[in-house]
Design an enzyme around this catalytic site. Structure first.
Site, PDB file in Angstrom:
ATOM      1  CG  ASP A  13      -1.790  -1.221   1.303  1.00 28.96           C
ATOM      2  OD1 ASP A  13      -2.299  -1.654   0.262  1.00 28.96           O
ATOM      3  OD2 ASP A  13      -1.928  -1.766   2.415  1.00 28.96           O
ATOM      4  CG  HIS A  41      -1.665  -1.578  -7.552  1.00 27.79           C
ATOM      5  ND1 HIS A  41      -0.811  -1.539  -6.497  1.00 27.79           N
ATOM      6  CD2 HIS A  41      -1.184  -2.515  -8.394  1.00 27.79           C
ATOM      7  CE1 HIS A  41       0.153  -2.413  -6.693  1.00 27.79           C
ATOM      8  NE2 HIS A  41      -0.050  -3.026  -7.825  1.00 27.79           N
TER       9      HIS A  41
HETATM   10  P1  GDP Z   1      -0.439   0.315  -3.789  1.00 25.47           P
HETATM   11  O1  GDP Z   1      -1.085  -1.007  -3.599  1.00 25.47           O
HETATM   12  O2  GDP Z   1       0.999   0.307  -3.385  1.00 25.47           O
HETATM   13  O3  GDP Z   1      -0.632   0.857  -5.169  1.00 25.47           O
HETATM   14  O4  GDP Z   1      -1.126   1.346  -2.786  1.00 25.47           O
HETATM   15  P2  GDP Z   1      -2.697   1.653  -2.599  1.00 25.47           P
HETATM   16  O5  GDP Z   1      -3.286   1.986  -3.900  1.00 25.47           O
HETATM   17  O6  GDP Z   1      -3.357   0.660  -1.775  1.00 25.47           O
HETATM   18  O7  GDP Z   1      -2.579   2.931  -1.664  1.00 25.47           O
HETATM   19  C1  GDP Z   1      -2.189   4.130  -2.076  1.00 25.47           C
HETATM   20  C2  GDP Z   1      -3.348   5.116  -1.873  1.00 25.47           C
HETATM   21  O8  GDP Z   1      -2.846   6.390  -1.679  1.00 25.47           O
HETATM   22  C3  GDP Z   1      -4.286   5.228  -3.053  1.00 25.47           C
HETATM   23  O9  GDP Z   1      -5.595   5.522  -2.590  1.00 25.47           O
HETATM   24  C4  GDP Z   1      -3.724   6.409  -3.833  1.00 25.47           C
HETATM   25  O10 GDP Z   1      -4.676   7.081  -4.632  1.00 25.47           O
HETATM   26  C5  GDP Z   1      -3.254   7.272  -2.720  1.00 25.47           C
HETATM   27  N1  GDP Z   1      -2.050   8.054  -3.018  1.00 25.47           N
HETATM   28  C6  GDP Z   1      -0.958   7.657  -3.710  1.00 25.47           C
HETATM   29  N2  GDP Z   1      -0.016   8.617  -3.676  1.00 25.47           N
HETATM   30  C7  GDP Z   1      -0.532   9.629  -2.928  1.00 25.47           C
HETATM   31  C8  GDP Z   1      -0.023  10.880  -2.491  1.00 25.47           C
HETATM   32  O11 GDP Z   1       1.107  11.263  -2.764  1.00 25.47           O
HETATM   33  N3  GDP Z   1      -0.835  11.630  -1.689  1.00 25.47           N
HETATM   34  C9  GDP Z   1      -2.092  11.257  -1.339  1.00 25.47           C
HETATM   35  N4  GDP Z   1      -2.806  12.057  -0.557  1.00 25.47           N
HETATM   36  N5  GDP Z   1      -2.606  10.080  -1.731  1.00 25.47           N
HETATM   37  C10 GDP Z   1      -1.825   9.270  -2.512  1.00 25.47           C
END
Ligand code: GDP
Length: 424
Positions: A13, A41
């Site tokens: 995440d 994701h």
């Molecule tokens: P992944 O599985 O590693 O892709 O991570 P997730 O998608 O589960 O979690 C990342 C969450 O954080 C998602 O809801 C993204 O839209 C959000 N996100 C990613 N980068 C940023 C950021 O720089 N700032 C904010 N506020 N949200 C972010």
């Protein structure tokens, strides 16, 4: 020609999907090489908000070819549902932009049943599985008791193989767990429905990748979860059942002899962890609630509230080293803007002594965090796009991490949108 893996440095995440979505612009092919639909994701772009579970994040970029490699847990039912969902938002998915390895093993309905039955049996000692069948699936794969996607093209052999597996699996379902057995007809009808749906996408992706490599294409390898969840190197047994490391990318993708030219590790500006297991820098009470709300830390797959904590430099350094990261992307820095003082876990205290070393899993339960407080920056940074424009305290936070983990931070993400990024 670039061969780059994008991997998680921590517990998952970290925002890998968001980074893959951004970087696919420079790549021809995106390959998912391990794991299944047990994590998600979240990607936000001009077409909307997408929760991708098994589909590679490159599916959202026209012209990018996406591959599900032999290392993934291929659940045709859930994949098909995900494909329908993504298509309903206007994204085309065809055999031209999605290719599924004929050597990927199929996750069958009994894997999900067994996952739930085992968590139920464990009761208080449960691992916090997402019940997507991943652990039973990979156990069966190692026991050589799965069906390969390519077998769908050989119906007679498939039926015979399935009947053999069924006889064995029904013993476990009924005698070990007292659950209901499956019939061959049930499974064949499931395969007719979902197996046939994905068949047009199944091919020899290894051969495709080999040709692409010879033609000098740029290939991006996309991992699920993070280093601390790696089956061999993570916080076993609170790991996942596959290898989340970049080193596994060539094997799980279908190009075992490939050498990666770059490994981009994704680190979140604070820590989060889903499910059970040790989490040294965990916060509790109102402090945790505030961070969880600020970062919207709820699972993309399950909606579960994530455990949150201070950035853990011990675990992060370990993650950077095991992933062999050549550069880092730091995500969600904007989320910390509300904090006056930002806690960072700089060392662990284990058995009365302080250490920089990430300990053996059995020692983690008793490890305590040594916290350093950094100055907050006290303003909204989500609109900033240049390193020079970040407040001094925010830059100091970034360089503190970089020095501690000995790897350059090349990208700083300050929002979920594609353009909310600072390149250094
Ligand atoms: P992944 O599985 O590693 O892709 O991570 P997730 O998608 O589960 O979690 C990342 C969450 O954080 C998602 O809801 C993204 O839209 C959000 N996100 C990613 N980068 C940023 C950021 O720089 N700032 C904010 N506020 N949200 C972010």
């Amino acid at each position: 020609m670039k061969n780059c893996a994008i991997v998680g440095i921590n517990w998952g995440d970290e925002g890998k999907g968001r980074m893959v979505d951004l970087l696919t612009e420079d790549y021809d092919i995106v390959v998912r090489y391990q794991g299944g639909g047990n994590a998600g994701h979240t990607v936000v772009n001009d077409k909307g908000k997408f929760a991708l579970h098994l589909l590679p994040s490159g599916i959202l970029r026209p012209g990018v070819v996406n591959i599900l490699g032999n290392g993934v847990a291929l659940d045709p039912e859930n994949l098909w549902a995900e494909m329908e969902d993504v298509r309903s938002k206007g994204v085309a998915i065809t055999p031209e932009n999605l290719k599924i390895s004929d050597r990927a093993s199929l996750l069958l309905p009994w894997h999900r049943d067994l996952d739930a039955l085992e968590e139920q049996r464990l009761g208080d000692k449960k691992y916090g599985s997402t019940k997507q069948g991943i652990a039973p699936f990979y156990s069966d794969k190692y026991q050589k008791k799965t069906i390969l996607a390519g077998e769908l093209f050989y119906p007679d052999e498939l039926r015979a193989h399935l009947e053999d597996l069924l006889e064995w699996k029904d013993l476990t379902l009924t005698r070990v767990y007292g659950s209901k057995p499956y019939t061959a007809e049930e499974l064949l009808s499931w395969l007719r429905q979902y197996g046939e749906a994905i068949m047009p996408f199944v091919c020899d992706t290894g051969a495709y990748l080999k040709e692409a490599q010879a033609a000098g294409k740029n290939i991006l390898f996309e991992a699920q979860l993070g280093a601390l969840r790696d089956l061999d190197y993570g916080i076993y047994p609170y790991t996942t059942s596959s290898n989340t490391l970049a080193a596994y990318a060539p094997i799980g993708a279908g190009l075992p002899s490939l050498k990666l030219t770059e490994v981009i590790g994704v680190v979140k500006a604070y820590s989060t962890c889903v499910g059970e297991g040790p989490f040294v820098s965990e916060m509790s009470g109102a402090e945790a609630d505030r961070l969880r709300e600020a970062g919207a830390e709820y699972g993309a797959k399950t909606g579960r509230a994530r455990r949150v904590g201070a950035l853990d430099l011990v675990a992060t350094r370990f993650g950077v080293e095991t992933q062999g990261a050549t550069k880092l992307a730091l995500t969600k820095l904007d989320v910390l803007s509300y904090m006056e003082k930002i806690p960072v876990c700089v060392r662990y205290r284990v058995g009365g002594a302080e250490t920089d070393r990430f300990p053996f899993p059995a020692e983690l339960n008793s490890a305590e965090p040594v916290i350093e407080y950094r100055d907050g920056w006290g303003c909204d940074i989500s609109g900033i796009r240049r390193w020079e424009d970040l407040p001094d305290a925010a830059r100091a936070y970034v360089t503190r991490i970089e020095e501690a983990v000995n790897c350059p931070i090349a990208y700083i993400s300050v929002g979920p949108e594609r353009e909310s990024i600072i390149l250094r």
